[in-house]
Design a protein around this motif. Structure first.
Motif, PDB file in Angstrom:
ATOM      1  N   LYS A 167       0.836  -1.203   0.000  1.00 61.84           N
ATOM      2  CA  LYS A 167       0.000   0.000   0.000  1.00 61.84           C
ATOM      3  C   LYS A 167       0.875   1.260   0.000  1.00 61.84           C
ATOM      4  O   LYS A 167       0.653   2.186  -0.776  1.00 61.84           O
ATOM      5  N   LYS A 168       1.875   1.265   0.847  1.00 63.84           N
ATOM      6  CA  LYS A 168       2.792   2.401   0.951  1.00 63.84           C
ATOM      7  C   LYS A 168       3.573   2.589  -0.357  1.00 63.84           C
ATOM      8  O   LYS A 168       3.725   3.714  -0.852  1.00 63.84           O
ATOM      9  N   ASP A 169       4.057   1.491  -0.922  1.00 57.98           N
ATOM     10  CA  ASP A 169       4.843   1.562  -2.155  1.00 57.98           C
ATOM     11  C   ASP A 169       4.009   2.060  -3.337  1.00 57.98           C
ATOM     12  O   ASP A 169       4.490   2.849  -4.154  1.00 57.98           O
ATOM     13  N   LEU A 170       2.775   1.602  -3.439  1.00 58.02           N
ATOM     14  CA  LEU A 170       1.926   2.063  -4.539  1.00 58.02           C
ATOM     15  C   LEU A 170       1.563   3.535  -4.377  1.00 58.02           C
ATOM     16  O   LEU A 170       1.437   4.257  -5.374  1.00 58.02           O
ATOM     17  N   GLN A 171       1.415   3.992  -3.153  1.00 53.99           N
ATOM     18  CA  GLN A 171       1.177   5.422  -2.930  1.00 53.99           C
ATOM     19  C   GLN A 171       2.400   6.228  -3.383  1.00 53.99           C
ATOM     20  O   GLN A 171       2.264   7.276  -4.012  1.00 53.99           O
ATOM     21  N   ARG A 172       3.589   5.725  -3.095  1.00 48.72           N
ATOM     22  CA  ARG A 172       4.826   6.380  -3.543  1.00 48.72           C
ATOM     23  C   ARG A 172       4.870   6.408  -5.074  1.00 48.72           C
ATOM     24  O   ARG A 172       5.227   7.419  -5.674  1.00 48.72           O
ATOM     25  N   PHE A 173       4.507   5.287  -5.699  1.00 48.92           N
ATOM     26  CA  PHE A 173       4.460   5.239  -7.165  1.00 48.92           C
ATOM     27  C   PHE A 173       3.511   6.307  -7.701  1.00 48.92           C
ATOM     28  O   PHE A 173       3.850   7.071  -8.597  1.00 48.92           O
ATOM     29  N   LYS A 174       2.314   6.369  -7.142  1.00 47.67           N
ATOM     30  CA  LYS A 174       1.299   7.331  -7.583  1.00 47.67           C
ATOM     31  C   LYS A 174       1.829   8.763  -7.477  1.00 47.67           C
ATOM     32  O   LYS A 174       1.725   9.543  -8.424  1.00 47.67           O
ATOM     33  N   GLU A 175       2.404   9.093  -6.333  1.00 48.26           N
ATOM     34  CA  GLU A 175       2.925  10.446  -6.129  1.00 48.26           C
ATOM     35  C   GLU A 175       4.036  10.764  -7.122  1.00 48.26           C
ATOM     36  O   GLU A 175       4.107  11.864  -7.662  1.00 48.26           O
ATOM     37  N   GLU A 176       4.892   9.795  -7.373  1.00 51.95           N
ATOM     38  CA  GLU A 176       6.006  10.024  -8.293  1.00 51.95           C
ATOM     39  C   GLU A 176       5.528  10.241  -9.724  1.00 51.95           C
ATOM     40  O   GLU A 176       5.923  11.198 -10.373  1.00 51.95           O
ATOM     41  N   VAL A 177       4.667   9.355 -10.211  1.00 56.26           N
ATOM     42  CA  VAL A 177       4.268   9.469 -11.617  1.00 56.26           C
ATOM     43  C   VAL A 177       3.306  10.622 -11.868  1.00 56.26           C
ATOM     44  O   VAL A 177       3.215  11.105 -12.991  1.00 56.26           O
ATOM     45  N   GLU A 178       2.583  11.049 -10.833  1.00 52.50           N
ATOM     46  CA  GLU A 178       1.672  12.172 -11.002  1.00 52.50           C
ATOM     47  C   GLU A 178       2.363  13.524 -10.826  1.00 52.50           C
ATOM     48  O   GLU A 178       1.784  14.558 -11.137  1.00 52.50           O
ATOM     49  N   SER A 179       3.596  13.515 -10.334  1.00 52.73           N
ATOM     50  CA  SER A 179       4.292  14.779 -10.083  1.00 52.73           C
ATOM     51  C   SER A 179       4.612  15.485 -11.397  1.00 52.73           C
ATOM     52  O   SER A 179       4.871  14.863 -12.424  1.00 52.73           O
ATOM     53  N   LYS A 180       4.593  16.782 -11.351  1.00 49.79           N
ATOM     54  CA  LYS A 180       4.877  17.597 -12.536  1.00 49.79           C
ATOM     55  C   LYS A 180       6.281  17.302 -13.054  1.00 49.79           C
ATOM     56  O   LYS A 180       6.496  17.201 -14.256  1.00 49.79           O
ATOM     57  N   THR A 181       7.237  17.143 -12.146  1.00 45.70           N
ATOM     58  CA  THR A 181       8.616  16.869 -12.538  1.00 45.70           C
ATOM     59  C   THR A 181       8.697  15.569 -13.324  1.00 45.70           C
ATOM     60  O   THR A 181       9.344  15.494 -14.356  1.00 45.70           O
ATOM     61  N   PHE A 182       8.000  14.536 -12.837  1.00 50.47           N
ATOM     62  CA  PHE A 182       8.024  13.248 -13.512  1.00 50.47           C
ATOM     63  C   PHE A 182       7.413  13.363 -14.907  1.00 50.47           C
ATOM     64  O   PHE A 182       7.963  12.873 -15.876  1.00 50.47           O
ATOM     65  N   LYS A 183       6.257  14.034 -14.994  1.00 53.76           N
ATOM     66  CA  LYS A 183       5.592  14.182 -16.287  1.00 53.76           C
ATOM     67  C   LYS A 183       6.486  14.926 -17.263  1.00 53.76           C
ATOM     68  O   LYS A 183       6.573  14.576 -18.434  1.00 53.76           O
TER      69      LYS A 183
END
Length: 164
Positions: free
Chosen positions: A126-142
């Protein structure tokens, strides 16, 4: 076994692109130290659990583009299987991810630290998928993803040019 569901505010193809490449897993799986791609179907994982080095080799057993991705351990001292299912939401603008992960020993009961690792798998996923979500949704990542795509397209154009 751990099962977690999360919704990501990115198109399905982008989410699939990152979650169907196990070599990307250490970016968001806190307890995986390294994943090395051997070939298109085989990956070597490593993790340190309770001071013990664990290494295992997996084979991709199901890769249905933008729908499902699954792997199974073929060798090593930790038996891990995983399945990721992708569902488009909001006309493909968002994606639901269903992630199932199972870890166990090949023989007998796990030692104490590995047993704790396995028992903690649901909360950690659960924690890891939340980290994934935050990373891929971040403006920097996009922005990085767009730059990577632009560079790849530029390289393709250069390769298409013929010199005499």
């Amino acid at each position: 076994m751990a099962h977690e569901r999360i919704e990501v505010d990115l198109p399905l193809a982008k989410v699939y692109e990152h979650l169907s490449d196990p070599s990307y897993f250490p970016h968001f799986f806190e307890r995986i130290d390294n994943v090395t791609k051997i070939n298109s179907q085989t990956f070597e994982f490593s993790a340190k659990i309770g001071g013990v080095d664990y290494q295992w080799t997996t084979n991709v057993i199901d890769d249905l583009r933008n729908t499902r991705f699954a792997w199974i351990t073929i060798n090593g001292n930790l038996n891990q299987t995983g399945t990721i299912r992708f569902t488009p939401l909001d006309n493909g603008e968002r994606t639901r991810v269903d992630f199932s992960l199972d870890c166990r020993t090949f023989f007998g009961e796990p030692e104490e630290e590995l047993a704790k690792y396995i028992q903690g798998l649901p909360a950690q996923l659960k924690k890891d998928l939340q980290r994934f979500k935050e990373e891929v949704e971040s403006k920097t990542f996009k922005q990085k993803a767009e730059e990577t795509i632009a560079a790849a397209e530029e390289n393709e154009e250069e390769e298409d040019e013929v010199t005499v």
